[in-house]
Every structure is written in C-alpha cells, then in structure tokens.
Design an enzyme around this catalytic site. Sequence first.
Site, short mmCIF file in Angstrom:
data_model
loop_
_atom_site.label_atom_id
_atom_site.label_comp_id
_atom_site.label_asym_id
_atom_site.label_seq_id
_atom_site.Cartn_x
_atom_site.Cartn_y
_atom_site.Cartn_z
N SER A 12 0.86 -1.17 -0.02
CA SER A 12 -0.20 0.04 0.02
C SER A 12 0.90 1.19 -0.04
CB SER A 12 -1.04 0.06 1.20
OG SER A 12 -1.33 1.34 1.43
N HIS A 37 -1.25 -1.18 -4.57
CA HIS A 37 -2.44 -0.99 -3.63
C HIS A 37 -2.59 0.55 -3.33
CE1 HIS A 37 -5.84 -2.27 -1.31
NE2 HIS A 37 -5.51 -1.33 -0.24
N HIS A 70 -8.43 0.90 -3.79
CA HIS A 70 -9.18 0.64 -2.68
C HIS A 70 -9.89 1.95 -2.31
CE1 HIS A 70 -9.56 -0.69 1.89
NE2 HIS A 70 -10.80 -0.50 1.39
N GLY A 148 -3.00 3.53 8.09
CA GLY A 148 -1.92 2.39 8.13
C GLY A 148 -1.25 2.32 9.53
N ASP A 176 -6.53 -6.80 4.10
CA ASP A 176 -6.05 -5.62 4.16
C ASP A 176 -5.92 -4.97 5.72
OD1 ASP A 176 -5.22 -2.79 3.52
OD2 ASP A 176 -6.82 -2.25 2.26
#
Length: 229
Positions: A12, A37, A70, A148, A176
Amino acid sequence: MNTDRKIRIAPSILSADFANFGAEIRAIEDQGADWVHVDVMDGHFVPNLTFGPPAVKAFRPHVTTVMDVHLMIAPIDPFIDAYAEAGADVLTAHVEAGPHTHRTLQAIRAAGMKAGVALNPGTPAEAVEHLLDLADLVCVMTVNPGFGGQKFIDMTAKIRRLRQMIGDRPVLIEIDGGVDPKTAPLVAAAGADVLVAGSAVFRGGSVEQADVYGRNMRAIRDAVETVWA
Ligand code: DX5
Ligand code: ZN
C-alpha cells in the site's frame, strides 16, 4: 498442502513517501511487488483523506503490474468513470458505503475494470453472499479502515467462511490491514490470495534503500511458504 497456490503481495503506497510516488512505485515493483495498492480516502466514509482521480492517474504510468484501487469513499457511483479513466485495473467498493453495492459492482465492470467488494471488520461475510457473481475480489479488512500501521484484527473465521461461499468462482480474497510476517501465515492458511501491506513493506526502507522493501516482502512470502510447506 497448497503448493499450487501463489500469494500476491500488494504494497500500500499509503506508507510511501508522498512527495515521491513515482519512484516509490517503481522501487516496490523492482523489488518484487505483485500489485500496487492505492488507498483512496475521503474524510467522510473514513476519518482520513488521501488522494483522488488526478493523483491516481498520475501514478498509472509508473505501474507495470496491477493498479489495485481501494475506495474508502461514499458515495462511490459518481466517481467510477473517473477511476476507470485514471487507469485503475481493480476498483474496490465497500459494502458499507451505500445501499446499492450490487449496482456499483455492475457499474465498475461496465466501466472495464475488475470489481472488488470490501468488508469492514464488523461486517459479516454474508453481506457479500449475493454479490459474489458480480465480484472479482473480496477484500477482508483486518483493521478499521482509515490509517496504516494499525493492529491486526483476527478475521480468519470470516476468511474461511468466504472461501466456502466463493466455491469454484474465480474470486480472489484480499486481506488489508496489519499484515506482516506474523499475521500473513494465519490469513494465508485461512484462504487469502492477495496480501495488502503498508508499514510491513515500507518500514526501514526508502527509494535509495529499496533493497529493504525487497527484504520486507520476502519475509512475508517466506512466512507464508512455511505454513504451506
Ligand atoms: C487502511 C488501508 C490499508 C493500509 C494498510 O485503511 O486500507 O491499505 O494502508 O496498512 P498497514 O499494512 O500498515 O496496516
Ligand atoms: Zn487498502
């Protein structure tokens, strides 16, 4: 056990250097990333804000693998064409983002993208049961979306249930949130195909020290292969 299965790692870029996305994307791909991602947040569906279609379009030429977008936004439908034009390969919508996910998935496919549907930790697997024929991917959130670096929430029972529900359909299960060498084997054993990882991939590295990204991804892959051996 599952020796024919291959885990895909999707770093990500939420954990990348925001002033240097192009070089960061090239670095993770050089180091073995399977997908890239891209976390789109709107400050409304989730309590954080990242980037929109023009930024995603600017990432596109740097991605040679799969651009996995996403969406953590609501509403979704007015923006589907903009993300198709920005070059998303996979576009994932949250089932909690509106009352018409069925229509949203149809629209994503009609716009020429693979359709993903994401589930927050509090949402049961059954919420996507009637959407599986319209989905190419189910994303199981193992953190509450928005940031995150959060702690992994164990969703292995949900992953197993989804695997059963999916049966023979060509639908990938993506995980995820909080994926690292400790948690990756748990979700892989439960049936995951794609592992999104932000902090566990970017931790300690940089564009100048991209080999650290490679080592971090290898640590995740090795941990998965140990349980599959
Ligand atoms: C969370 C995002 C994730 C996140 C994962 O809202 O959807 O993709 O960046 O980050 P880590 O791997 O650090 O939990
Ligand atoms: Zn994400």
